[in-house]
Design an enzyme around this catalytic site. Structure first.
Site, PDB file in Angstrom:
ATOM      1  N   GLY A 183       0.802  -1.222   0.000  1.00  0.00           N
ATOM      2  CA  GLY A 183       0.000   0.000   0.000  1.00  0.00           C
ATOM      3  C   GLY A 183       0.833   1.269   0.000  1.00  0.00           C
ATOM      4  O   GLY A 183       0.363   2.319  -0.448  1.00  0.00           O
ATOM      5  N   GLU A 231       2.653  -8.360  -1.865  1.00  0.00           N
ATOM      6  CA  GLU A 231       1.401  -8.959  -1.376  1.00  0.00           C
ATOM      7  C   GLU A 231       1.266 -10.450  -1.655  1.00  0.00           C
ATOM      8  O   GLU A 231       0.683 -11.185  -0.858  1.00  0.00           O
ATOM      9  CB  GLU A 231       0.187  -8.217  -1.976  1.00  0.00           C
ATOM     10  CG  GLU A 231      -0.080  -6.860  -1.340  1.00  0.00           C
ATOM     11  CD  GLU A 231       0.664  -5.711  -1.998  1.00  0.00           C
ATOM     12  OE1 GLU A 231       1.617  -5.976  -2.758  1.00  0.00           O
ATOM     13  OE2 GLU A 231       0.302  -4.553  -1.757  1.00  0.00           O
TER      14      GLU A 231
END
Ligand code: CAA
Length: 258
Positions: A109, A132
């Site tokens: 993020g 991720e």
């Protein structure tokens, strides 16, 4: 307004928004995202450039908060992704230039936050990546789409599938980062670029930003039509009259953004 996990500072027309949760390497939890959105909404017309950076010595932002995310079920994860997307779409929709000053880890993020800015400058110690898949998920705050549009499909897939981190020099080589600066010079560099932009018409910059953004996903004909319209509309502005008059009178222009 007081914030817990961010700082919003103003220096004339330049605002610096610092994600400031260094004990968790500035990871984005729900509260931080809420504060981030509120800070963006609080910016007034007197702010003409936004710099986004990370607090502490190590990180820009090390990702969404894994501790908070780990227990989410599907509907909650959908809400969390929507919250991140909304915050970054708001950032992207600002009519002023936005600069990511990537001062350390920009992962997950955090990398996605930098990608939602207009451009990225990085310190020599920055590390960027989308790790991720190593957590059993995919980027959820726009990384699969924005990274692909900036570095191309194959590079984006390489970064996302390997989950690896790249250093600032490599990030510059693939076009993700514009310039790499010694850590101590990063913010000064961002401020000097901001100062150059502040000399120009805010209305013209906003129009350029809008047509670049809206044109990016259109075919060239439609995109060029946006440019023509934007160009012509500016001839109804005080900034165009002042800019051209000042040029002809051989003096610096004084723009009002109208
Ligand atoms: N979420 C929550 N906490 C985090 C975090 C994150 N993304 N990243 C770091 N932290 C915390 C660590 O848990 C640690 O906390 P404690 O001191 O309480 O143990 C503290 O920050 C310092 O981190 P490290 O001790 O791990 O520092 P390091 O120098 O050894 O490693 C690092 C630094 C390589 C960045 C490592 O912290 C790391 O790999 N962080 C996670 C990166 C990551 O996977 N990001 C993607 C998250 S998923 C995502 O972002 C999804 C999305 O797209 C929406």
């Amino acid at each position: 307004m007081t914030y817990e996990n961010i700082r919003l500072e103003h220096d004339g027309a330049v605002a610096t928004l610092t994600i400031d949760r260094p004990k968790a390497l500035n990871a984005l939890n729900n509260k931080t995202l809420q504060e981030f959105e509120a800070a963006l909404k609080s910016l007034g017309a007197d702010t003409r450039v936004l710099i986004v950076t990370g607090g502490g010595e190590k990180a820009f932002v090390a990702g969404a908060d894994v501790a908070e995310m780990s227990a989410l079920e599907v509907p909650e994860a959908q809400l969390f992704a929507t919250q991140g997307h909304r915050a970054f779409a708001l950032l992207e929709s600002l009519s002023i230039p936005t600069i990511a000053a990537v001062n350390g880890f920009a992962l997950g993020g955090g990398c996605e936050l930098a990608l939602a800015c207009d451009f990225i400058y990085a310190s020599e110690k920055a590390q960027l990546g989308l790790p991720e898949v190593g957590l059993g998920v995919i980027p959820g705050f726009g990384g699969t789409q924005r990274l692909t549009r900036i570095v191309g499909r194959a590079r984006a897939k390489e970064l996302i599938f390997t989950g690896g981190r790249i250093d600032a020099a490599k990030a510059k080589e693939i076009g993700l980062v514009l310039e790499v600066l010694p850590a101590a010079e990063l913010l000064a560099h961002c401020s000097s670029v901001a100062a150059k932009m502040l000399k120009n018409s805010p209305l013209a910059i906003a129009t350029a930003k809008r047509v670049i953004g809206q044109g990016a996903d259109k075919d060239l004909g439609e995109a060029n039509a946006l440019e023509r319209r934007g160009f012509a509309e500016l001839f109804g502005s005080d900034d165009q009259r002042e800019g051209m008059k000042a040029f002809l009178e051989k003096r610096p222009a004084v723009f009002t953004g109208k």
